[in-house]
Design an enzyme around this catalytic site. Structure first.
Site, mmCIF file in Angstrom:
data_model
loop_
_atom_site.group_PDB
_atom_site.id
_atom_site.type_symbol
_atom_site.label_atom_id
_atom_site.label_comp_id
_atom_site.label_asym_id
_atom_site.label_seq_id
_atom_site.Cartn_x
_atom_site.Cartn_y
_atom_site.Cartn_z
ATOM 1 N N VAL A 15 1.367 -3.836 3.970
ATOM 2 C CA VAL A 15 1.329 -5.134 4.644
ATOM 3 C C VAL A 15 2.588 -5.962 4.375
ATOM 4 O O VAL A 15 2.745 -7.052 4.929
ATOM 5 C CB VAL A 15 0.064 -5.938 4.265
ATOM 6 C CG1 VAL A 15 -1.185 -5.256 4.788
ATOM 7 C CG2 VAL A 15 -0.003 -6.179 2.770
ATOM 8 N N SER B 110 0.795 -1.235 0.000
ATOM 9 C CA SER B 110 0.000 0.000 0.000
ATOM 10 C C SER B 110 0.827 1.284 0.000
ATOM 11 O O SER B 110 0.282 2.362 -0.244
ATOM 12 C CB SER B 110 -0.953 0.015 1.203
ATOM 13 O OG SER B 110 -2.015 -0.884 1.000
ATOM 14 N N TYR C 132 -2.351 -2.425 -10.649
ATOM 15 C CA TYR C 132 -2.405 -2.222 -9.204
ATOM 16 C C TYR C 132 -1.667 -3.339 -8.477
ATOM 17 O O TYR C 132 -0.875 -3.092 -7.563
ATOM 18 C CB TYR C 132 -3.855 -2.131 -8.738
ATOM 19 C CG TYR C 132 -3.986 -2.083 -7.233
ATOM 20 C CD1 TYR C 132 -3.640 -0.938 -6.523
ATOM 21 C CD2 TYR C 132 -4.432 -3.198 -6.520
ATOM 22 C CE1 TYR C 132 -3.739 -0.891 -5.139
ATOM 23 C CE2 TYR C 132 -4.539 -3.156 -5.138
ATOM 24 C CZ TYR C 132 -4.184 -2.011 -4.459
ATOM 25 O OH TYR C 132 -4.277 -1.973 -3.081
ATOM 26 N N LYS D 164 0.639 3.445 -3.027
ATOM 27 C CA LYS D 164 -0.542 4.277 -3.273
ATOM 28 C C LYS D 164 -0.205 5.775 -3.298
ATOM 29 O O LYS D 164 -0.870 6.542 -3.995
ATOM 30 C CB LYS D 164 -1.607 3.999 -2.211
ATOM 31 C CG LYS D 164 -2.166 2.578 -2.258
ATOM 32 C CD LYS D 164 -3.047 2.268 -1.054
ATOM 33 C CE LYS D 164 -3.582 0.842 -1.107
ATOM 34 N NZ LYS D 164 -4.371 0.474 0.089
#
Length: 336
Positions: free
Chosen positions: A290, A96, A220, A99
């Site tokens: 994570v 993440s 993604y 992002k």
């Protein structure tokens, strides 16, 4: 009268000394120039055993193979000097943390108004992979949760994997590390198990927010699989802390507005549903993944990167959080 005057003068002198000492202490506490590898090593060793209270992410099979005992700590100082301790050569995937890079690229191309017309600036009390209000308002809460990040990447122009390559190139530029690649094994693992993300993708496609095919979702998965080190993370933190100026002074992408946007999203939602408490305890724009990494921006000053793959119940590195917290307390780094 004379006695009263003497006592008043004595009281004023005492107050002045106390005030001076307070200022000196505050300056000493905030003197980030004294951060050294010894400082980081001491903090790392103090918090090393927190991995025993966490759990390595195993819902993505490849991530479950990480050594829970691995730990690293990096800082990029105001002068661009890099400090590293621990398992600094250990690579891990951004997950993440990617992002914030995709958000920067999308806003550079489309403008903030166009991007946030399709999602919110909201924080959340829900986990990072929650559907939140996709079935009500139809829009993701923010670009830091999976739904918003999937949408953000879909907004980057280009066919096939070109949007992903733009994100990868930006990571390479910010870190000045052209050797950075993505892990094909982690990518394949994410793709084969990412049914929840696939569900979000198709809900947004149904809502008219996404018009492309699953190539956009693959991008993604690939961005989440980009591998780097804590040094790279510290350089990313430094970049956004200093108005998108690289640690070596390269100002090719200097942009105060984008830096503030990204940092505000990091502070609001960068640590998922733990973000509110994290803002109270740490008080710095941060983004976790994570994979066990966290990147931190100390606005106008330094960048911090930590790694320890054992996570808390929110999906944030447990030892990583405590290392950051100790550094923040020792050097009074909170923005509040």
């Amino acid at each position: 009268m004379k006695k009263y005057s003497f006592l008043s003068a004595k009281g004023i002198l005492f107050a002045a000394v106390l005030s001076f000492n307070t200022v000196v202490y505050a300056q000493k506490a905030a003197d980030i120039s004294t951060i050294s590898e010894k400082t980081l090593s001491t903090i790392l060793e103090k918090n090393r055993t927190y991995y025993t209270q966490g759990k390595v992410a195993d819902y993505i099979p490849e991530l479950g193979k990480m050594d829970a005992k691995s730990i690293a700590f990096s800082v990029v100082g105001k002068d661009g000097k890099v400090l590293n301790v621990g398992d600094v050569k250990q690579k891990f995937t951004m997950q993440s943390i990617s992002k914030i890079i995709s958000l920067m690229v999308a806003v550079m191309e489309r403008g903030e108004a166009n991007v946030f017309d399709k999602m919110g600036y909201f924080g959340s009390d829900k986990p990072f992979n929650h559907f939140s209000n996709l079935e009500t308002t139809g829009k993701p809460l923010n670009p830091m949760m999976n739904a918003g990040a999937i949408l953000t990447t879909s907004l980057i122009s280009g066919n096939g994997e070109k949007p992903f390559l733009k994100i990868l190139d930006m990571v390479r530029y910010i870190t000045k590390n052209p050797s950075i690649e993505y892990s094909k094994s982690v990518y394949e693992s994410e793709k084969s198990t990412g049914h929840r993300n696939r569900g979000m993708f198709y809900l947004m496609k149904n809502n008219g927010l996404i018009s492309g095919n699953e190539d956009q979702l693959d991008n993604y998965f690939k961005q989440c699989s980009i591998e780097l080190t804590t040094e790279d993370l510290a350089k990313i933190g430094y970049f956004f802390a200093n108005e998108c100026v690289r640690f070596d002074g390269d100002s090719k992408y200097k942009n105060k507005d984008i830096a503030r946007l990204v940092e505000s999203q990091m502070l609001t939602a960068g640590m998922y549903e733990f973000s509110g408490e994290y803002s109270r305890t740490v008080g710095l724009p941060s983004k976790s993944g994570v994979g066990g990494g966290i990147t931190v921006s100390v606005p106008g000053k330094i960048g911090i990167g930590v790694f320890s793959p054992a996570l808390d119940g929110h999906g944030n590195s447990l030892a990583g959080y405590h290392m950051i917290l100790d550094l923040v307390k020792q050097f009074d780094l909170s923005v509040f």
